[in-house]
Design a protein around this motif. Structure first.
Motif, PDB file in Angstrom:
ATOM      1  N   ASP A  84      -0.369   4.546  -0.168  1.00 24.44           N
ATOM      2  CA  ASP A  84      -1.127   5.730   0.229  1.00 24.44           C
ATOM      3  C   ASP A  84      -0.687   6.167   1.627  1.00 24.44           C
ATOM      4  OD1 ASP A  84      -2.567   5.515  -2.113  1.00 24.44           O
ATOM      5  OD2 ASP A  84      -4.381   4.725  -1.176  1.00 24.44           O
ATOM      6  N   ARG A  85      -0.773   7.453   1.906  1.00 25.30           N
ATOM      7  CA  ARG A  85      -0.411   7.974   3.225  1.00 25.30           C
ATOM      8  C   ARG A  85      -1.504   7.679   4.256  1.00 25.30           C
ATOM      9  NH1 ARG A  85       3.649  11.121   4.653  1.00 25.30           N
ATOM     10  NH2 ARG A  85       4.125  11.635   2.500  1.00 25.30           N
ATOM     11  N   ILE A  86      -2.746   7.600   3.786  1.00 33.16           N
ATOM     12  CA  ILE A  86      -3.904   7.399   4.667  1.00 33.16           C
ATOM     13  C   ILE A  86      -4.456   5.990   4.442  1.00 33.16           C
ATOM     14  CG2 ILE A  86      -6.241   8.225   5.175  1.00 33.16           C
ATOM     15  CD1 ILE A  86      -5.295  10.965   4.056  1.00 33.16           C
ATOM     16  N   TRP A  87      -4.825   5.312   5.536  1.00 32.98           N
ATOM     17  CA  TRP A  87      -5.398   3.967   5.426  1.00 32.98           C
ATOM     18  C   TRP A  87      -6.735   4.044   4.690  1.00 32.98           C
ATOM     19  CZ3 TRP A  87      -3.374  -0.645   5.874  1.00 32.98           C
ATOM     20  CH2 TRP A  87      -4.224  -1.739   5.797  1.00 32.98           C
ATOM     21  N   PRO A  88      -7.000   3.098   3.771  1.00 36.85           N
ATOM     22  CA  PRO A  88      -8.241   3.107   2.974  1.00 36.85           C
ATOM     23  C   PRO A  88      -9.504   2.992   3.839  1.00 36.85           C
ATOM     24  CG  PRO A  88      -6.660   1.510   2.123  1.00 36.85           C
ATOM     25  CD  PRO A  88      -6.127   1.995   3.423  1.00 36.85           C
ATOM     26  N   ARG A  89     -10.456   3.838   3.544  1.00 37.93           N
ATOM     27  CA  ARG A  89     -11.728   3.859   4.276  1.00 37.93           C
ATOM     28  C   ARG A  89     -12.447   2.519   4.180  1.00 37.93           C
ATOM     29  NH1 ARG A  89     -14.033   9.256   2.301  1.00 37.93           N
ATOM     30  NH2 ARG A  89     -12.830  10.464   3.746  1.00 37.93           N
TER      31      ARG A  89
ATOM     32  N   THR B 195      -3.439   1.215  -4.074  1.00 36.14           N
ATOM     33  CA  THR B 195      -3.963   2.537  -3.754  1.00 36.14           C
ATOM     34  C   THR B 195      -5.471   2.463  -3.588  1.00 36.14           C
ATOM     35  OG1 THR B 195      -4.085   4.840  -4.482  1.00 36.14           O
ATOM     36  CG2 THR B 195      -4.124   3.168  -6.219  1.00 36.14           C
TER      37      THR B 195
ATOM     38  N   TRP C  59       2.858  -1.612   4.320  1.00 40.26           N
ATOM     39  CA  TRP C  59       2.300  -0.287   4.077  1.00 40.26           C
ATOM     40  C   TRP C  59       3.471   0.672   4.061  1.00 40.26           C
ATOM     41  CZ3 TRP C  59      -1.272   2.602   8.067  1.00 40.26           C
ATOM     42  CH2 TRP C  59      -1.739   3.792   7.502  1.00 40.26           C
TER      43      TRP C  59
ATOM     44  N   ALA D 181      -7.177  -6.328   3.372  1.00 39.04           N
ATOM     45  CA  ALA D 181      -6.261  -5.654   2.451  1.00 39.04           C
ATOM     46  C   ALA D 181      -5.260  -6.627   1.841  1.00 39.04           C
ATOM     47  CB  ALA D 181      -5.519  -4.535   3.169  1.00 39.04           C
TER      48      ALA D 181
ATOM     49  N   LYS E 105       3.891   4.123   3.656  1.00 44.35           N
ATOM     50  CA  LYS E 105       3.312   5.470   3.573  1.00 44.35           C
ATOM     51  C   LYS E 105       4.358   6.555   3.383  1.00 44.35           C
ATOM     52  CE  LYS E 105       2.282   5.245   8.451  1.00 44.35           C
ATOM     53  NZ  LYS E 105       1.236   5.399   9.434  1.00 44.35           N
TER      54      LYS E 105
ATOM     55  N   LEU F 104       0.861  -1.180   0.000  1.00 48.41           N
ATOM     56  CA  LEU F 104       0.000   0.000   0.000  1.00 48.41           C
ATOM     57  C   LEU F 104       0.897   1.229   0.000  1.00 48.41           C
ATOM     58  CD1 LEU F 104      -2.848   1.275   0.292  1.00 48.41           C
ATOM     59  CD2 LEU F 104      -2.537   1.114   2.775  1.00 48.41           C
TER      60      LEU F 104
ATOM     61  N   LYS G  28      -7.580  -4.525   8.056  1.00 51.62           N
ATOM     62  CA  LYS G  28      -6.188  -4.883   7.759  1.00 51.62           C
ATOM     63  C   LYS G  28      -6.087  -6.270   7.108  1.00 51.62           C
ATOM     64  CE  LYS G  28      -3.864  -1.670  10.601  1.00 51.62           C
ATOM     65  NZ  LYS G  28      -3.692  -0.456   9.933  1.00 51.62           N
TER      66      LYS G  28
END
Length: 121
Positions: A27-32, A101, A44, A39, A46, A25, A36
């Motif tokens: 992305d800086r923010i965990w996916p809405r 992402t 991760w 995924a 970030k 992953l 865990k």
């Protein structure tokens, strides 16, 4: 000269595939709304994601993608990002690397810019 690394971009919400290799992953923010376990990622990373300021400026506006890519590639050269990018290069040199992402349109995402950087395309 060795062959180019196999780097792919997929949405983190899509089911894992057998040939994904390392699933990271970026992305800086965990996916809405994603647990865990669901995924199914190996890590991760970030620290390789665009800065919050750049991400907010871009807002996934297709008209800004070219400029976003230029600014993001510049960020990838700074001390904060270089170690994370080096780590992804190592992973890509070992086996397929799937950059994950949460972005709806992964073709105009930071992960797409990263794929280009990592594959040398």
């Amino acid at each position: 000269m060795g062959k180019a690394p196999d780097v792919r971009v997929r949405r983190v919400y899509d089911a894992a595939q057998r040939d994904d290799g390392s699933r990271v992953l970026v992305d800086r923010i965990w996916p809405r709304g994603l647990g865990k376990d669901a995924a199914a990622l190996d890590e991760w990373c970030k620290d390789v994601a665009p800065s919050t300021e750049l991400r907010k400026w871009y807002g996934h506006d297709p008209a800004k993608f070219e400029e976003f890519g230029r600014r993001y590639r510049a960020e990838l050269r700074d001390a904060e990002h270089t170690e994370a990018l080096r780590h992804l290069r190592e992973l890509a040199g070992q086996r397929p690397l799937t950059l994950l992402t949460a972005t709806k349109d992964s073709d105009i995402s930071a992960a797409a810019v990263l794929r280009t950087e990592l594959s040398g395309a």
